[in-house]
Design a protein around this motif. Structure first.
Motif, mmCIF file in Angstrom:
data_model
loop_
_atom_site.group_PDB
_atom_site.id
_atom_site.type_symbol
_atom_site.label_atom_id
_atom_site.label_comp_id
_atom_site.label_asym_id
_atom_site.label_seq_id
_atom_site.Cartn_x
_atom_site.Cartn_y
_atom_site.Cartn_z
ATOM 1 N N PRO A 75 -3.908 26.608 54.462
ATOM 2 C CA PRO A 75 -2.875 25.816 55.141
ATOM 3 C C PRO A 75 -1.896 25.147 54.173
ATOM 4 O O PRO A 75 -2.295 24.611 53.147
ATOM 5 C CB PRO A 75 -3.669 24.765 55.909
ATOM 6 C CG PRO A 75 -5.080 24.878 55.485
ATOM 7 C CD PRO A 75 -5.241 26.098 54.659
ATOM 8 N N LYS A 76 -0.622 25.238 54.531
ATOM 9 C CA LYS A 76 0.430 24.615 53.725
ATOM 10 C C LYS A 76 1.309 23.767 54.643
ATOM 11 O O LYS A 76 1.519 24.101 55.798
ATOM 12 C CB LYS A 76 1.285 25.689 53.073
ATOM 13 C CG LYS A 76 0.507 26.647 52.177
ATOM 14 C CD LYS A 76 1.297 26.984 50.956
ATOM 15 C CE LYS A 76 0.695 27.994 50.048
ATOM 16 N NZ LYS A 76 -0.632 27.912 49.639
ATOM 17 N N ASP A 77 1.820 22.684 54.107
ATOM 18 C CA ASP A 77 2.763 21.826 54.835
ATOM 19 C C ASP A 77 2.237 21.347 56.179
ATOM 20 O O ASP A 77 2.947 21.372 57.188
ATOM 21 C CB ASP A 77 4.109 22.543 55.033
ATOM 22 C CG ASP A 77 4.743 22.938 53.718
ATOM 23 O OD1 ASP A 77 4.631 22.153 52.757
ATOM 24 O OD2 ASP A 77 5.336 24.027 53.649
ATOM 25 N N PHE A 78 0.992 20.896 56.199
ATOM 26 C CA PHE A 78 0.381 20.382 57.418
ATOM 27 C C PHE A 78 0.486 18.872 57.446
ATOM 28 O O PHE A 78 0.306 18.217 56.421
ATOM 29 C CB PHE A 78 -1.106 20.753 57.471
ATOM 30 C CG PHE A 78 -1.390 22.107 58.047
ATOM 31 C CD1 PHE A 78 -2.362 22.258 59.018
ATOM 32 C CD2 PHE A 78 -0.701 23.225 57.630
ATOM 33 C CE1 PHE A 78 -2.646 23.502 59.552
ATOM 34 C CE2 PHE A 78 -0.966 24.462 58.154
ATOM 35 C CZ PHE A 78 -1.946 24.596 59.118
ATOM 36 N N SER A 79 0.710 18.331 58.637
ATOM 37 C CA SER A 79 0.618 16.886 58.770
ATOM 38 C C SER A 79 -0.868 16.537 58.861
ATOM 39 O O SER A 79 -1.700 17.393 59.151
ATOM 40 C CB SER A 79 1.349 16.420 60.021
ATOM 41 O OG SER A 79 0.684 16.876 61.183
ATOM 42 N N GLU A 80 -1.199 15.302 58.639
ATOM 43 C CA GLU A 80 -2.606 14.879 58.642
ATOM 44 C C GLU A 80 -3.295 15.207 59.967
ATOM 45 O O GLU A 80 -4.431 15.638 59.994
ATOM 46 C CB GLU A 80 -2.702 13.376 58.346
ATOM 47 C CG GLU A 80 -4.097 12.892 58.071
ATOM 48 C CD GLU A 80 -4.760 13.588 56.885
ATOM 49 O OE1 GLU A 80 -5.969 13.892 56.988
ATOM 50 O OE2 GLU A 80 -4.088 13.832 55.881
#
Length: 195
Positions: A75-80
């Motif tokens: 996963p890349k650029d995920f919000s918390e």
């Protein structure tokens, strides 16, 4: 023909002859990630399409050669709030669908919500066709570990129902879905659709 499909799907799920004859469906290997047999994912597309064929009449089976992790492996650029706590469900059949290599490449490691946006943009232009299993997953927002587990169980029940309806024995207390399909509404106690 359905019995032949059953045989190949059972092999793809790692079931041995004694598992099939004894109805030991718990021995199905549903967490194989990219090693998942495409015949199993194609069968699930068919089963979801059969269940909802009145709504999805334009679906056409096509060649798809890549296994997509809806929640990505890296996963890349995920919000918390989008990040899963563990990767325990990452490689389960509930998180996988079959698409083309090109589609898998442009979806990349984006969060599920972004993948859905990107997919729908191309779908509106007629560039992609959404397969039934994929549509089931894309309809869920947010795509959480719990929702993935629920979809995984729905897939398992659809497979068991198909095997048993096509002459493959199962244990007497097998939790198969009713003849109306698995419980997709979240209601009902026996796996049948509500109402």
């Amino acid at each position: 023909l359905k019995r032949v499909v059953c045989k190949f799907a059972c092999r793809g799920l790692g079931l041995k002859e004694e598992d099939i004859q004894g109805g030991h469906w718990d021995n199905m290997k549903l967490a194989n990630g990219t090693a998942t047999s495409p015949i199993v994912l194609n069968l699930l597309d068919y089963l979801f399409w059969e269940e909802r064929k009145r709504k999805d009449t334009k679906f056409v089976f096509r060649e798809r050669d890549s296994i997509e992790h809806f929640y990505p492996q890296d996963p890349k650029d995920f919000s918390e709030g989008e990040r899963w706590k563990s990767n325990g469900n990452l490689n389960t059949i509930g998180n996988l669908c079959l698409i083309t290599r090109g589609e898998n490449s442009w979806l990349s490691n984006n969060p599920p919500s972004r993948k859905v946006e990107m997919w729908h943009e191309r779908e509106k232009k007629g560039e992609v066709v959404t397969a039934p299993k994929q549509a089931e997953m894309y309809a869920v927002s947010p795509w959480t570990e719990e929702k993935c587990k629920e979809h995984d169980e729905m897939c398992r029940l659809l497979l068991i129902k198909f095997f048993e309806e096509n002459g493959f024995p199962g244990p007497p207390s097998s939790p198969v879905a009713s003849k109306d399909g698995p419980n997709t509404s979240g209601t009902g106690e026996n796996g049948s659709a509500g109402e």
